[in-house]
Design a protein around this motif. Structure first.
Motif, PDB file in Angstrom:
ATOM      1  N   ARG A 163      40.057  35.159  48.095  1.00 15.94           N
ATOM      2  CA  ARG A 163      39.741  33.874  48.712  1.00 15.94           C
ATOM      3  C   ARG A 163      40.146  33.850  50.183  1.00 15.94           C
ATOM      4  N   ASN A 164      41.213  34.585  50.515  1.00 19.23           N
ATOM      5  CA  ASN A 164      41.707  34.623  51.896  1.00 19.23           C
ATOM      6  C   ASN A 164      41.159  35.808  52.684  1.00 19.23           C
ATOM      7  N   GLY A 165      40.228  36.540  52.076  1.00 19.64           N
ATOM      8  CA  GLY A 165      39.597  37.648  52.778  1.00 19.64           C
ATOM      9  C   GLY A 165      40.515  38.813  53.061  1.00 19.64           C
ATOM     10  N   ILE A 166      41.488  39.046  52.181  1.00 25.92           N
ATOM     11  CA  ILE A 166      42.451  40.127  52.369  1.00 25.92           C
ATOM     12  C   ILE A 166      42.076  41.297  51.465  1.00 25.92           C
ATOM     13  N   ALA A 167      41.812  42.446  52.056  1.00 27.97           N
ATOM     14  CA  ALA A 167      41.475  43.641  51.287  1.00 27.97           C
ATOM     15  C   ALA A 167      42.708  44.101  50.489  1.00 27.97           C
ATOM     16  N   TYR A 168      42.472  44.663  49.312  1.00 24.25           N
ATOM     17  CA  TYR A 168      43.589  45.131  48.499  1.00 24.25           C
ATOM     18  C   TYR A 168      43.120  46.164  47.485  1.00 24.25           C
ATOM     19  N   THR A 169      44.068  46.920  46.994  1.00 18.34           N
ATOM     20  CA  THR A 169      43.864  47.732  45.805  1.00 18.34           C
ATOM     21  C   THR A 169      44.992  47.390  44.839  1.00 18.34           C
ATOM     22  N   TYR A 170      44.704  47.496  43.557  1.00 15.70           N
ATOM     23  CA  TYR A 170      45.752  47.263  42.552  1.00 15.70           C
ATOM     24  C   TYR A 170      45.770  48.434  41.597  1.00 15.70           C
ATOM     25  N   ASN A 171      46.904  49.130  41.557  1.00 18.79           N
ATOM     26  CA  ASN A 171      47.093  50.260  40.665  1.00 18.79           C
ATOM     27  C   ASN A 171      47.643  49.749  39.341  1.00 18.79           C
ATOM     28  N   ILE A 172      46.795  49.756  38.321  1.00 18.35           N
ATOM     29  CA  ILE A 172      47.190  49.186  37.026  1.00 18.35           C
ATOM     30  C   ILE A 172      48.363  49.943  36.422  1.00 18.35           C
ATOM     31  N   ALA A 173      48.338  51.274  36.500  1.00 14.85           N
ATOM     32  CA  ALA A 173      49.401  52.084  35.896  1.00 14.85           C
ATOM     33  C   ALA A 173      50.728  51.889  36.610  1.00 14.85           C
ATOM     34  N   ALA A 174      50.678  51.776  37.944  1.00 13.34           N
ATOM     35  CA  ALA A 174      51.912  51.631  38.723  1.00 13.34           C
ATOM     36  C   ALA A 174      52.308  50.176  38.908  1.00 13.34           C
ATOM     37  N   HIS A 175      51.423  49.228  38.511  1.00  9.01           N
ATOM     38  CA  HIS A 175      51.679  47.794  38.683  1.00  9.01           C
ATOM     39  C   HIS A 175      51.986  47.484  40.150  1.00  9.01           C
ATOM     40  N   LYS A 176      51.069  47.895  41.032  1.00  8.69           N
ATOM     41  CA  LYS A 176      51.343  47.775  42.453  1.00  8.69           C
ATOM     42  C   LYS A 176      50.107  47.361  43.244  1.00  8.69           C
ATOM     43  N   PHE A 177      50.279  46.309  44.079  1.00  7.85           N
ATOM     44  CA  PHE A 177      49.274  45.899  45.032  1.00  7.85           C
ATOM     45  C   PHE A 177      49.516  46.614  46.359  1.00  7.85           C
ATOM     46  N   LYS A 178      48.440  47.041  47.006  1.00  8.86           N
ATOM     47  CA  LYS A 178      48.509  47.541  48.377  1.00  8.86           C
ATOM     48  C   LYS A 178      47.535  46.744  49.224  1.00  8.86           C
ATOM     49  N   THR A 179      48.017  46.214  50.347  1.00  4.77           N
ATOM     50  CA  THR A 179      47.179  45.434  51.259  1.00  4.77           C
ATOM     51  C   THR A 179      47.492  45.861  52.689  1.00  4.77           C
ATOM     52  N   PRO A 180      46.681  45.465  53.660  1.00  5.32           N
ATOM     53  CA  PRO A 180      46.992  45.780  55.055  1.00  5.32           C
ATOM     54  C   PRO A 180      48.297  45.141  55.527  1.00  5.32           C
ATOM     55  N   TYR A 181      48.718  44.059  54.877  1.00  3.24           N
ATOM     56  CA  TYR A 181      49.942  43.371  55.279  1.00  3.24           C
ATOM     57  C   TYR A 181      51.189  43.984  54.655  1.00  3.24           C
ATOM     58  N   GLY A 182      51.018  44.713  53.571  1.00  2.88           N
ATOM     59  CA  GLY A 182      52.162  45.293  52.886  1.00  2.88           C
ATOM     60  C   GLY A 182      51.878  45.486  51.404  1.00  2.88           C
ATOM     61  N   ASN A 183      52.897  45.907  50.677  1.00  2.00           N
ATOM     62  CA  ASN A 183      52.753  46.222  49.258  1.00  2.00           C
ATOM     63  C   ASN A 183      53.564  45.268  48.390  1.00  2.00           C
ATOM     64  N   ILE A 184      53.138  45.132  47.135  1.00  2.00           N
ATOM     65  CA  ILE A 184      53.866  44.329  46.154  1.00  2.00           C
ATOM     66  C   ILE A 184      54.028  45.148  44.888  1.00  2.00           C
ATOM     67  N   GLN A 185      55.275  45.407  44.515  1.00  2.00           N
ATOM     68  CA  GLN A 185      55.578  46.131  43.290  1.00  2.00           C
ATOM     69  C   GLN A 185      55.970  45.137  42.202  1.00  2.00           C
ATOM     70  N   ILE A 186      55.473  45.341  40.982  1.00  2.00           N
ATOM     71  CA  ILE A 186      55.824  44.486  39.851  1.00  2.00           C
ATOM     72  C   ILE A 186      56.673  45.288  38.866  1.00  2.00           C
ATOM     73  N   TYR A 187      57.816  44.706  38.472  1.00  2.00           N
ATOM     74  CA  TYR A 187      58.677  45.306  37.462  1.00  2.00           C
ATOM     75  C   TYR A 187      58.979  44.263  36.389  1.00  2.00           C
ATOM     76  N   GLN A 188      59.623  44.735  35.325  1.00  2.00           N
ATOM     77  CA  GLN A 188      60.050  43.849  34.236  1.00  2.00           C
ATOM     78  C   GLN A 188      61.536  43.516  34.384  1.00  2.00           C
ATOM     79  N   THR A 189      61.866  42.232  34.220  1.00  2.00           N
ATOM     80  CA  THR A 189      63.275  41.846  34.337  1.00  2.00           C
ATOM     81  C   THR A 189      64.121  42.461  33.222  1.00  2.00           C
ATOM     82  N   ARG A 190      63.523  42.749  32.090  1.00  4.72           N
ATOM     83  CA  ARG A 190      64.357  43.241  30.997  1.00  4.72           C
ATOM     84  C   ARG A 190      64.804  44.683  31.170  1.00  4.72           C
ATOM     85  N   TYR A 191      64.347  45.328  32.238  1.00  7.56           N
ATOM     86  CA  TYR A 191      64.840  46.668  32.575  1.00  7.56           C
ATOM     87  C   TYR A 191      65.331  46.679  34.018  1.00  7.56           C
TER      88      TYR A 191
END
Length: 223
Positions: free
Chosen positions: A88-116
């Motif tokens: 919606r904001n016109g931001i290019a991205y890729t999402y690695n399903i196996a690594a649970h990670k977004f990559k964008t021109p602005y930076g990356n977002i890693q997703i983890y589980q709180t239980r580990y």
């Protein structure tokens, strides 16, 4: 990459959401503790978008960590809605399903589980968001926050933000009330502020919970 202005319109948010998102006191740790349907998910999503664009490390990009009790919960309430926000904001991205990670021109977002929480290692993050922290045991929640704070060193104004339903006097209460200081912002969100919900939903909560649980699940209070 140059920051893209994020314009928030007060009329688009509930009072508690607005206070949480604008964070005028510049708190390093902020928590949105709300009842069912009080806007916690939107608050976390919008905070993440703002931080993705604005909280940069010395390399000029952001590096974020988002924590959920399970990857399944993250997929259902964060990943797909955040994809839509990026598009919606016109931001290019890729999402690695196996690594649970977004990559964008602005930076990356890693997703983890709180239980580990022991897996929160290595990186220096510019922001960390945690959803439904009080679902976890006190010990796991405590370790998660301590690990997150230890890695929250990617920029001078790095931010930890938490959204959760209150589950008794759990770790969020301990962190934000018992250990309160001026670097923290606690906001309570009310189900009744959500005018998009049908009246029957709130009535069903009143029909099925006692007064103490209604304080938690409608008004977002610790009980």
């Amino acid at each position: 990459m140059e920051s893209k202005p994020i314009t928030l319109h007060k009329e688009d948010y509930f009072p508690a959401q607005w206070k949480f998102l604008t964070n005028t006191k510049k708190a390093r740790i902020k928590a949105y503790v709300g009842g069912f349907g009080s806007g916690k998910t939107t608050s976390l999503l919008v905070s993440t978008m703002i931080n993705l664009i604005n909280r940069k490390n010395k390399g000029g990009v952001s590096n974020g960590l988002i924590l959920y009790p399970t990857y399944g919960l993250a997929d259902s309430v964060f990943v797909d809605p955040f994809r839509e926000m990026l598009e919606r904001n016109g931001i290019a991205y890729t999402y690695n399903i196996a690594a649970h990670k977004f990559k964008t021109p602005y930076g990356n977002i890693q997703i983890y589980q709180t239980r580990y929480p022991q897996r929160i290692v290595g990186s220096s993050y510019t922001y960390v968001g945690i959803d439904e922290l009080d679902i976890e045991t006190f010990k796991i929640a405590e370790t998660t926050v301590q690990k997150a704070l230890g890695r929250l060193r990617g920029c001078d104004d790095a931010e930890l933000y938490i959204t959760t339903t209150p589950e008794g006097f759990g770790y969020t209460w301990h962190l934000m009330v018992q250990e309160y200081n001026d670097s923290k912002l606690l906001v309570h969100g009310k189900t009744t502020d959500n005018h998009y919900l049908p009246d029957s939903y709130i009535q069903s909560l009143r029909d099925n919970y006692d007064d103490k649980l209604l304080e938690a699940y409608i008004f977002g209070n610790f009980v």
